[in-house]
Design a protein around this motif. Structure first.
Motif, PDB file in Angstrom:
ATOM      1  N   VAL A 197       5.760   7.408   7.413  1.00  0.00           N
ATOM      2  CA  VAL A 197       5.207   6.254   8.123  1.00  0.00           C
ATOM      3  C   VAL A 197       6.146   5.061   8.028  1.00  0.00           C
ATOM      4  N   LEU A 198       6.768   4.871   6.855  1.00  0.00           N
ATOM      5  CA  LEU A 198       7.675   3.723   6.715  1.00  0.00           C
ATOM      6  C   LEU A 198       8.862   3.846   7.676  1.00  0.00           C
ATOM      7  N   PHE A 199       9.385   5.071   7.824  1.00  0.00           N
ATOM      8  CA  PHE A 199      10.490   5.263   8.774  1.00  0.00           C
ATOM      9  C   PHE A 199      10.031   4.989  10.202  1.00  0.00           C
ATOM     10  N   GLY A 208       0.819  -1.208   0.000  1.00  0.00           N
ATOM     11  CA  GLY A 208       0.000   0.000   0.000  1.00  0.00           C
ATOM     12  C   GLY A 208       0.848   1.251   0.000  1.00  0.00           C
ATOM     13  N   PHE A 209       1.946   1.211   0.764  1.00  0.00           N
ATOM     14  CA  PHE A 209       2.808   2.394   0.835  1.00  0.00           C
ATOM     15  C   PHE A 209       3.641   2.552  -0.429  1.00  0.00           C
ATOM     16  N   LEU A 210       4.078   1.410  -0.980  1.00  0.00           N
ATOM     17  CA  LEU A 210       4.873   1.486  -2.210  1.00  0.00           C
ATOM     18  C   LEU A 210       4.044   2.097  -3.325  1.00  0.00           C
ATOM     19  N   PHE A 211       2.738   1.827  -3.301  1.00  0.00           N
ATOM     20  CA  PHE A 211       1.866   2.440  -4.300  1.00  0.00           C
ATOM     21  C   PHE A 211       1.870   3.953  -4.138  1.00  0.00           C
ATOM     22  N   LYS A 212       1.773   4.417  -2.909  1.00  0.00           N
ATOM     23  CA  LYS A 212       1.717   5.865  -2.680  1.00  0.00           C
ATOM     24  C   LYS A 212       3.031   6.550  -3.027  1.00  0.00           C
ATOM     25  N   ILE A 213       4.170   5.877  -2.772  1.00  0.00           N
ATOM     26  CA  ILE A 213       5.432   6.528  -3.098  1.00  0.00           C
ATOM     27  C   ILE A 213       5.863   6.238  -4.527  1.00  0.00           C
ATOM     28  N   LYS A 220       4.382  11.113  -1.370  1.00  0.00           N
ATOM     29  CA  LYS A 220       5.633  10.402  -1.185  1.00  0.00           C
ATOM     30  C   LYS A 220       6.199  10.660   0.203  1.00  0.00           C
ATOM     31  N   ALA A 221       6.232  11.952   0.578  1.00  0.00           N
ATOM     32  CA  ALA A 221       6.789  12.313   1.877  1.00  0.00           C
ATOM     33  C   ALA A 221       5.974  11.674   2.993  1.00  0.00           C
TER      34      ALA A 221
END
Lengths: 100, 497
Positions: B265-267, B225-230, B259-260
Motif C-alpha cells: 500500500v505504501l508503494f 498506522g502502516f509503520l506499526f504494521k511493518i 509487512k508485505a
C-alpha cells in the motif's frame, strides 16, 4: 448555525484527551476508554467533513468505525480477562514479564 | 439502480479468492464447534489445502489480468491488477508454509482445543491482507487493517503461555492506538481533498490544491498506522514481546505477511500521489529517517539479545529498514527489489524460525547461549543454521545477498539520477548496517560450533523428522537462487509487465 471549525476543534481536543489518558492512566480499562475517545473524535471529524464536502462517504465511514470499535473492544477485553487471570491485576505497569 | 446492482454482481466474480478464504474461515469454525477435539493435523491440513486452492484462484486471476488488463471493481473500492496479484501470490505461499509449520511445530501441535479457531484466524488474516493490497479506498484500507490487527491479537494469544496474554494485550493497546492515529489522519485527508478514493482524479486534484501543513499532518498520521504494521521504528515496541510470546509459526507469519501488505500500500500511495504532492521532498526525507532509524535500532538492539526469538524480532525490524530504503529510492529497480526481497525474506524468516524452534527443542531453551556446542552433535541442523544466518546477513553464496544487492543498486541508481548527497549518505548508512548485522547473526553459528557444550542432555534422535525436510526445503532455495537469481527475477517480472 455553528461554524464547522468549532466541531473540528472539539474533535482535536477529544483526540488529545484520548492520547493523554492512554499515556498517563495506568489502568488497562482506562486505556481502553482513551482509545474509544480517540475513535469518537475521528467520528466527529468525519461527520463534519462529510457535511462540508456535501457527500455521504464520511458518514458511512463513521458507521464502520463504530462497528469495528465494538469488535476491537470485545477482543481487547477478552485478552485483558486472560491477563487478569494470570497476573491478578489490571495495572499496566505491573503486567511486564516480557523484557530483554 | 439496475445498473448499479449489475455492476456489484459483476464485481463479485472478481473477488473469488477472498470469498473462498472467508467461506473456509466459516467452515473451519463450524467444524470446530461440531468436533471440538479435532487435532491440529486435520485443521492445518485443511487450511493448507485451502491455501493451495487460493493460490490456484490467484493464478487464474493473473491469467485473466494478463488477457484483459487490470480493472476497478465495486465502484473503485478495489482494484485487480498485477501489483496486488503479486502480493496475493506471496500471501498464499506464506499461508501455506504457516499451515505446514503449524503441523510440525511443538508449540501448536500439542494444542488440545481451539485448533480450528487458530487455523481460521490465520485464514482470515490472509484474507484481510489480500483485501488490503487490492484497496483503492481509505475505508477498505481501514477495514482490512483492522481485520489483520484483530486476528493478530488473537493469534498472539495462542502461545498459551502466561506471557502470551500479556503480549497479546500489549499488541492490542499499540495496535488500537496506531489505528486511531491512522483514522484521524484519514479524516483530515478526507476533509481536505473531498474524496476517500485515492486513485480518483478528485483526490489527486485535492492533494495538489490543499493547504500544505494539515495535509502533511494527515499523511504522517496515516503513515503511522502502516509503520506499526511493518514494525518500523518508532512503532516497533510491540515486536520483540509479541514474537517471543507467540507460537513459532505465528511469529514467522507476522515477520513477513503484514509487512508485505503494508509495503504494497505504501508503494501504491507513493506512485499515485506522493510524487505530485507539494511536500514530496519532506516526505522522502522522512521515509529515509524511518529507514535508517529502523536499521540502526534493530541492529544495535539485536546485538544485545539473549533470546533467539527476540533477536529474530529485532532482525525483522532491521529488514523493515532495508525495505523502506527501497521505498525511499522509488524507481523501477526499487519495485523489483522490493518484490525480490519479500520473497527471499519469506524463505529466510520461516527457515530461521523453524531452525530456532528445532534447536530449542533439542537443547530445551530458546536462549542463544543454550545452543552451546549443539552444532557438532547435530551436523545437519548446524549446516542449515550457517546457511540461513549468512543469508539473513546478506552475504554470498546465498540469495539474501542478491536481495540486499538489488536494494543498494536501486539506491545507487536514484543517487545517479538525482545527484542528491542525501541519497549517497543513506546508501552508506545502509552498507554500514549490513556490517553490523554480521555480528549478531553469526553469533548463532559461533555458539553452535566454537563453544564447548556445557550440558550433555541434548535429546538426540537419529531419524529424520518432517521438520528436518521442511527446513531444508526452505533453505536449499536460498543457495540455489544465489546461482540462479534469474528464476526468481523472471517470476517477479511476470507480475510487473
Amino acid at each position: 448555525m455553528i461554524p464547522s471549525t468549532h466541531f473540528l476543534i472539539i474533535a482535536a481536543f477529544l483526540f488529545s484527551i484520548g492520547i493523554i489518558i492512554l499515556i498517563i492512566k495506568r489502568n488497562a480499562i482506562a486505556a481502553l476508554m482513551g482509545i474509544e475517545l480517540m475513535l469518537n473524535a475521528v467520528n466527529i471529524n468525519l461527520v463534519v467533513f462529510s457535511n462540508l464536502n456535501r457527500q455521504m462517504d464520511g458518514q458511512m465511514f463513521v458507521i464502520f468505525v463504530i462497528v469495528v470499535a465494538v469488535a476491537e473492544a470485545a477482543v481487547g477485553l477478552a485478552l485483558l480477562l486472560q491477563v487478569y487471570k494470570s497476573y491478578k491485576t489490571s495495572d499496566l505497569d505491573k503486567i511486564s514479564k516480557l523484557k530483554g | 439502480m439496475k445498473e448499479q446492482l449489475f455492476h456489484i454482481l459483476q464485481s463479485t466474480g472478481f473477488i473469488g479468492p477472498e470469498l473462498f478464504l472467508v467461506s473456509l474461515f466459516i467452515l473451519l469454525l463450524v467444524i470446530q464447534i461440531i468436533y471440538p477435539k479435532t487435532g491440529q493435523t486435520v485443521f492445518a491440513g485443511m487450511s493448507s489445502l485451502g491455501f493451495v486452492i487460493y493460490l490456484k484462484l490467484v493464478l487464474d486471476q493473473l491469467l485473466l489480468v494478463q488477457l484483459e488488463g487490470s480493472r476497478e471493481i465495486y465502484y473503485e473500492m478495489l482494484s485487480l491488477d498485477k501489483w496486488s496479484l503479486f502480493f496475493k501470490f506471496l500471501f498464499a505461499i506464506a499461508g501455506l508454509v504457516t499451515s505446514f509449520f503449524s503441523i510440525v511445530s511443538q508449540d501448536t501441535k500439542k494444542m488440545e482445543s481451539g485448533t480450528g479457531e487458530y487455523n481460521s484466524f490465520i485464514i482470515i488474516l490472509i484474507a484481510g491482507l489480500s483485501f488490503l493490497v487490492m484497496a483503492d479506498n481509505f475505508l477498505i484500507i481501514y477495514l482490512a487493517i483492522e481485520l489483520i490487527s484483530i486476528s493478530s491479537f488473537v493469534l498472539t494469544f495462542y502461545g498459551k503461555k502466561e506471557k502470551s496474554a500479556e503480549a497479546g494485550f500489549k499488541y492490542f493497546i499499540f495496535g488500537a492506538f496506531s489505528s486511531a492515529l491512522m483514522l484521524y489522519g484519514i479524516s483530515l485527508v478526507y476533509g481536505l481533498t473531498g474524496s476517500l478514493i485515492f486513485t480518483d482524479s478528485i483526490f489527486i486534484e485535492g492533494v495538489r490544491k490543499a493547504q500544505e501543513f494539515p495535509l502533511f499532518l494527515g499523511f504522517i498520521l496515516i503513515l503511522s498506522g502502516f509503520l506499526f504494521k511493518i514494525a518500523s521504528v518508532p512503532f516497533h515496541e510491540w515486536t520483540p514481546d509479541v514474537y517471543e510470546a507467540a507460537p513459532y509459526p505465528v511469529a514467522a507469519l507476522f515477520s513477513i505477511a503484514p509487512k508485505a501488505g503494508a509495503m504494497a500500500v505504501l508503494f501504491k500511495f507513493s506512485y499515485t500521489f506522493f510524487k505530485i504532492s507539494p511536500f514530496h521532498y519532506n516526505w522522502k526525507v522522512m521515509i529515509a529517517a524511518f529507514a535508517i532509524l529502523s536499521l540502526t535500532v534493530g541492529n544495535f538492539a539485536a546485538l544485545f539479545q539473549k533470546n533467539a526469538k527476540r533477536m529474530l524480532a529485532y532482525s525483522s525490524i532491521a529488514h523493515t529498514g532495508f525495505i523502506l530504503l527501497g521505498l525511499f529510492a522509488l524507481n523501477q529497480l526499487a519495485v523489483k527489489a522490493l518484490m525480490f526481497y519479500l520473497l527471499i525474506l519469506l524463505l529466510m524468516n520461516f527457515a530461521a524460525f523453524l531452525l530456532v524452534e528445532k534447536l530449542a527443542g533439542y537443547t530445551g531453551s530458546d536462549d542463544i547461549s543454550g545452543f552451546n556446542g549443539a552444532g557438532r552433535k547435530l551436523p545437519f541442523i548446524g549446516t542449515l543454521a550457517v546457511i540461513i544466518m549468512i543469508s539473513l546477513t546478506g552475504l554470498p553464496p546465498t540469495a539474501g545477498f542478491y536481495a540486499k544487492f538489488l536494494v543498494f543498486s536501486a539506491l545507487w541508481e536514484s543517487y545517479q539520477s538525482s545527484g542528491l548527497t542525501l541519497n549517497l549518505v543513506i546508501l552508506m548508512a545502509g552498507l554500514l548496517n549490513t556490517v553490523l548485522a554480521l555480528f549478531y547473526y553469526l553469533r548463532i553459528p559461533y555458539y553452535l560450533y566454537f563453544r564447548k557444550a556445557e550440558n550433555n542432555n541434548l535429546i538426540l534422535t537419529s531419524t529424520i523428522s518432517a521438520s528436518d525436510i521442511f527446513v531444508s526445503l526452505l533453505s536449499i532455495p536460498l543457495l540455489v537462487l544465489f546461482f540462479k537469481p534469474n528464476w526468481l527475477i523472471n517470476l517477479v517480472e511476470t507480475f510487473l509487465n
